[in-house]
Write a protein that holds these residues in place. Sequence first.
Motif, short mmCIF file in Angstrom:
data_model
loop_
_atom_site.label_atom_id
_atom_site.label_comp_id
_atom_site.label_asym_id
_atom_site.label_seq_id
_atom_site.Cartn_x
_atom_site.Cartn_y
_atom_site.Cartn_z
N VAL A 19 0.83 -1.21 0.00
CA VAL A 19 0.00 0.00 0.00
C VAL A 19 0.87 1.26 0.00
O VAL A 19 1.72 1.45 0.87
N LEU A 20 0.60 2.11 -1.00
CA LEU A 20 1.34 3.36 -1.15
C LEU A 20 0.43 4.53 -0.78
O LEU A 20 -0.66 4.68 -1.34
N LYS A 21 0.89 5.34 0.15
CA LYS A 21 0.11 6.53 0.54
C LYS A 21 0.59 7.70 -0.30
O LYS A 21 1.79 8.00 -0.34
N ASP A 124 -7.93 6.15 -13.99
CA ASP A 124 -8.09 6.03 -12.54
C ASP A 124 -6.75 6.30 -11.87
O ASP A 124 -5.72 6.37 -12.54
N ASP A 125 -6.81 6.48 -10.56
CA ASP A 125 -5.58 6.84 -9.84
C ASP A 125 -4.61 5.65 -9.74
O ASP A 125 -3.43 5.80 -10.01
N PHE A 126 -5.13 4.47 -9.38
CA PHE A 126 -4.27 3.30 -9.19
C PHE A 126 -4.72 2.13 -10.03
O PHE A 126 -5.93 1.90 -10.17
N ALA A 128 -4.19 -1.64 -9.33
CA ALA A 128 -3.66 -2.55 -8.31
C ALA A 128 -4.15 -3.96 -8.63
O ALA A 128 -3.55 -4.67 -9.43
N THR A 129 -5.30 -4.35 -8.06
CA THR A 129 -5.86 -5.66 -8.41
C THR A 129 -6.57 -5.62 -9.76
O THR A 129 -6.90 -6.65 -10.33
N GLY A 130 -6.88 -4.40 -10.21
CA GLY A 130 -7.57 -4.22 -11.48
C GLY A 130 -9.09 -4.27 -11.38
O GLY A 130 -9.78 -4.04 -12.37
N GLU A 155 0.68 2.57 -11.29
CA GLU A 155 0.46 1.12 -11.43
C GLU A 155 1.37 0.39 -10.47
O GLU A 155 2.58 0.62 -10.45
N LYS A 156 0.78 -0.48 -9.66
CA LYS A 156 1.61 -1.36 -8.83
C LYS A 156 1.77 -2.64 -9.64
O LYS A 156 0.92 -3.54 -9.62
N SER A 157 2.86 -2.67 -10.39
CA SER A 157 3.06 -3.72 -11.39
C SER A 157 3.25 -5.10 -10.76
O SER A 157 3.14 -6.11 -11.45
P1 5GP Z 1 -7.85 -1.97 -7.80
O1 5GP Z 1 -7.33 -2.95 -6.77
O2 5GP Z 1 -9.28 -2.22 -8.11
O3 5GP Z 1 -6.96 -1.94 -9.01
O4 5GP Z 1 -7.76 -0.54 -7.12
C1 5GP Z 1 -8.93 0.06 -6.65
C2 5GP Z 1 -8.69 1.37 -5.98
O5 5GP Z 1 -8.01 1.14 -4.74
C3 5GP Z 1 -7.82 2.36 -6.72
O6 5GP Z 1 -8.57 3.14 -7.61
C4 5GP Z 1 -7.29 3.20 -5.58
O7 5GP Z 1 -8.21 4.22 -5.27
C5 5GP Z 1 -7.20 2.22 -4.44
N1 5GP Z 1 -5.84 1.72 -4.25
C6 5GP Z 1 -5.34 0.52 -4.63
N2 5GP Z 1 -4.07 0.39 -4.22
C7 5GP Z 1 -3.76 1.53 -3.57
C8 5GP Z 1 -2.57 2.01 -2.90
O8 5GP Z 1 -1.53 1.36 -2.82
N3 5GP Z 1 -2.67 3.25 -2.35
C9 5GP Z 1 -3.77 4.02 -2.41
N4 5GP Z 1 -3.74 5.24 -1.85
N5 5GP Z 1 -4.91 3.59 -3.02
C10 5GP Z 1 -4.90 2.37 -3.59
#
Ligand code: 5GP
Length: 197
Positions: A19-21, A124-126, A128-130, A155-157
Motif C-alpha cells: 500500500v502506497l500513501k 483512474d488513480d491506481f 492494483a488488483t484491477g 500502477e503497482k506492477s
Molecule cells: P484496484 O485494486 O481495483 O486496481 O484498485 C482500486 C482502488 O483502490 C484504486 O482506484 C485506488 O483508489 C485504491 N488503491 C489501490 N491500491 C492503492 C494504494 O496502494 N494506495 C492508495 N492510496 N490507493 C490504492
Amino acid sequence: MKKLQDRIRQDGVALNDRVLKVDSFLNHQVDSALTMEIGQAFAAEFKDERVTKVLTIEASGIHFALATGAALGVPFIYAKKKKAVTLTEDLYTTSVHSFTRGETFTVSVSKRYLSAEDRVLIVDDFLATGDALLGLQEIVRQSGAHLVGIGAVVEKSFQEGRGKLEATGVRIHSLARIQSMSPEHIEFLEEEAVVSK
Ligand code: 5GP
C-alpha cells in the motif's frame, strides 16, 4: 512520467510492500498543476483515438478524469459507488470490490451519458488488483461504446491488475509503474521498459 516518479519517491509513503500513501499530492490534498500535467500526458497518449468521453470512478479518479477531459476537450463521467442500487433500469451497473476498503460496491453510470456512439478512455488513480478498472470496462461493454484504452496514474506492477486487464486486449498506459516497494525504497520499472500496446 519522470516528474510523477520523482514526486512519488519524494512524497509517497509505502506503508508496507503493498500500500502506497500518496494523499499529500494525489488523492487527498491534490497538486493541481501536477494533476493537469497528468491529464495532458493521458491526452497526448490517446490523442489519435477520437475519444468522446473520459470515464472514471468516484472519488479519487475524478480530478484526473477532469484534467484528461479538459486536455482532450471532451466531457468526463464518474461512475457512482453505492452499497445497493434498487432502481437500475436507467443505469449501467456492476459490482466492484475495493482493495483498500475491503468492501464490495455497486457502481453505476446513467444510460443518458454513455452510448454505442461513444469512444471511451478510462482513467483512474491506481491500477492494483484491477477490479475497479474491470468494473468500468464492464460498464463500457454494457453501453456498447468503444473502449480506446485505460490510463492509470500509478500502477503497482507487482499486483495482478495489469495482467488481468491485458488479458482483455485493452491498451493500457500507466504513468508510473512501481516494480516493488517497501517503507525504505520504491523501485520503478524503467520508462524504456514501459511499452504500451
Ligand atoms: P484496484 O485494486 O481495483 O486496481 O484498485 C482500486 C482502488 O483502490 C484504486 O482506484 C485506488 O483508489 C485504491 N488503491 C489501490 N491500491 C492503492 C494504494 O496502494 N494506495 C492508495 N492510496 N490507493 C490504492
